[in-house]
Design a protein around this motif. Structure first.
Motif, short mmCIF file in Angstrom:
data_model
loop_
_atom_site.label_atom_id
_atom_site.label_comp_id
_atom_site.label_asym_id
_atom_site.label_seq_id
_atom_site.Cartn_x
_atom_site.Cartn_y
_atom_site.Cartn_z
N UNK A 17 13.35 2.48 2.08
CA UNK A 17 13.26 3.93 1.90
C UNK A 17 13.52 4.30 0.44
N UNK A 18 14.55 3.72 -0.15
CA UNK A 18 14.85 4.00 -1.57
C UNK A 18 13.72 3.52 -2.47
N UNK A 19 13.17 2.32 -2.17
CA UNK A 19 12.14 1.74 -3.02
C UNK A 19 10.81 2.49 -2.94
N UNK A 20 10.62 3.25 -1.88
CA UNK A 20 9.36 3.97 -1.69
C UNK A 20 9.55 5.49 -1.87
N UNK A 21 10.56 5.85 -2.63
CA UNK A 21 10.84 7.28 -2.91
C UNK A 21 10.95 8.09 -1.62
N UNK A 22 11.83 7.65 -0.74
CA UNK A 22 12.02 8.36 0.51
C UNK A 22 10.87 8.18 1.48
N UNK A 23 10.28 7.01 1.47
CA UNK A 23 9.14 6.65 2.32
C UNK A 23 7.95 7.57 2.05
N UNK A 24 7.67 7.77 0.77
CA UNK A 24 6.53 8.61 0.42
C UNK A 24 5.48 7.88 -0.42
N UNK A 25 5.85 6.78 -1.11
CA UNK A 25 4.94 6.16 -2.06
C UNK A 25 5.11 4.66 -2.06
N UNK A 26 4.02 3.93 -1.91
CA UNK A 26 4.00 2.48 -2.05
C UNK A 26 2.87 2.16 -3.00
N UNK A 27 3.23 1.97 -4.26
CA UNK A 27 2.21 1.80 -5.28
C UNK A 27 1.37 3.06 -5.35
N UNK A 28 0.04 2.91 -5.27
CA UNK A 28 -0.82 4.09 -5.32
C UNK A 28 -1.09 4.68 -3.94
N UNK A 29 -0.46 4.13 -2.92
CA UNK A 29 -0.62 4.65 -1.56
C UNK A 29 0.46 5.68 -1.24
N UNK A 30 0.05 6.72 -0.53
CA UNK A 30 0.99 7.71 -0.02
C UNK A 30 1.36 7.33 1.40
N UNK A 31 2.63 7.51 1.74
CA UNK A 31 3.13 7.10 3.06
C UNK A 31 3.55 8.31 3.87
N UNK A 32 3.46 8.20 5.18
CA UNK A 32 4.01 9.19 6.09
C UNK A 32 5.50 8.95 6.15
N UNK A 33 6.29 9.89 5.67
CA UNK A 33 7.72 9.70 5.55
C UNK A 33 8.43 9.57 6.89
N UNK A 34 7.75 9.93 7.96
CA UNK A 34 8.35 9.84 9.30
C UNK A 34 7.95 8.57 10.03
N UNK A 35 7.34 7.63 9.30
CA UNK A 35 6.73 6.51 10.00
C UNK A 35 6.98 5.17 9.32
N UNK A 36 8.24 4.79 9.14
CA UNK A 36 8.58 3.46 8.67
C UNK A 36 9.51 2.86 9.71
#
Length: 127
Positions: free
Chosen positions: A104-123
């Motif tokens: 979660x910390x490494x992905x800015x609160x489950x929002x970013x993985x490299x150039x991909x955007x993440x669903x913050x409610x879905x990790x």
């Protein structure tokens, strides 16, 4: 000495800026292979950061992506990354909550993985 035990677990997350298409379900397709390669790179970067976190029990993480899927619409792509780690006897026990918080910390609160955007409610870390 005994070889360290291997523990398998999965990372499940949703990419919101990678539109799903049928080629992502075909392991021999060019799109699957290129997306898998990028995901492997990002999961490997996460691995390197996790290895530096002394409270985690992972001494070696081997990601291998198994599955891309869509959920409610084809605008998002779900990723199931199967990971293996060696569980060294001297390490603390495998702690999926600690792994979740570190990811979660490494992905800015489950929002970013490299150039991909993440669903913050879905990790999810299952294992």
């Amino acid at each position: 000495p005994l070889a360290p035990a291997v523990k398998n677990f999965t990372l499940n997350f949703t990419i919101t800026n990678l539109q799903f298409n049928a080629d992502l379900q075909k392991p021999n397709s060019r799109r699957f292979k290129s997306t898998e390669k990028v995901m492997y790179h990002y999961v490997s970067l996460a691995n390197n950061a996790l290895l530096g976190h002394s409270s985690l029990s992972i001494s070696h993480l081997l990601p291998s992506l198994a599955h891309f899927a869509y959920f409610h619409n084809r605008d998002d792509t779900g990723v199931d990354a199967i990971c293996s780690c060696r569980d060294e006897p001297s390490d603390p026990k495998f702690n999926r909550t600690a792994i979740y918080h570190e990811l979660s910390k490494m992905t800015n609160g489950i929002t970013q993985l490299g150039h991909y955007s993440l669903n913050s409610q879905n990790l999810y870390v299952n294992g």
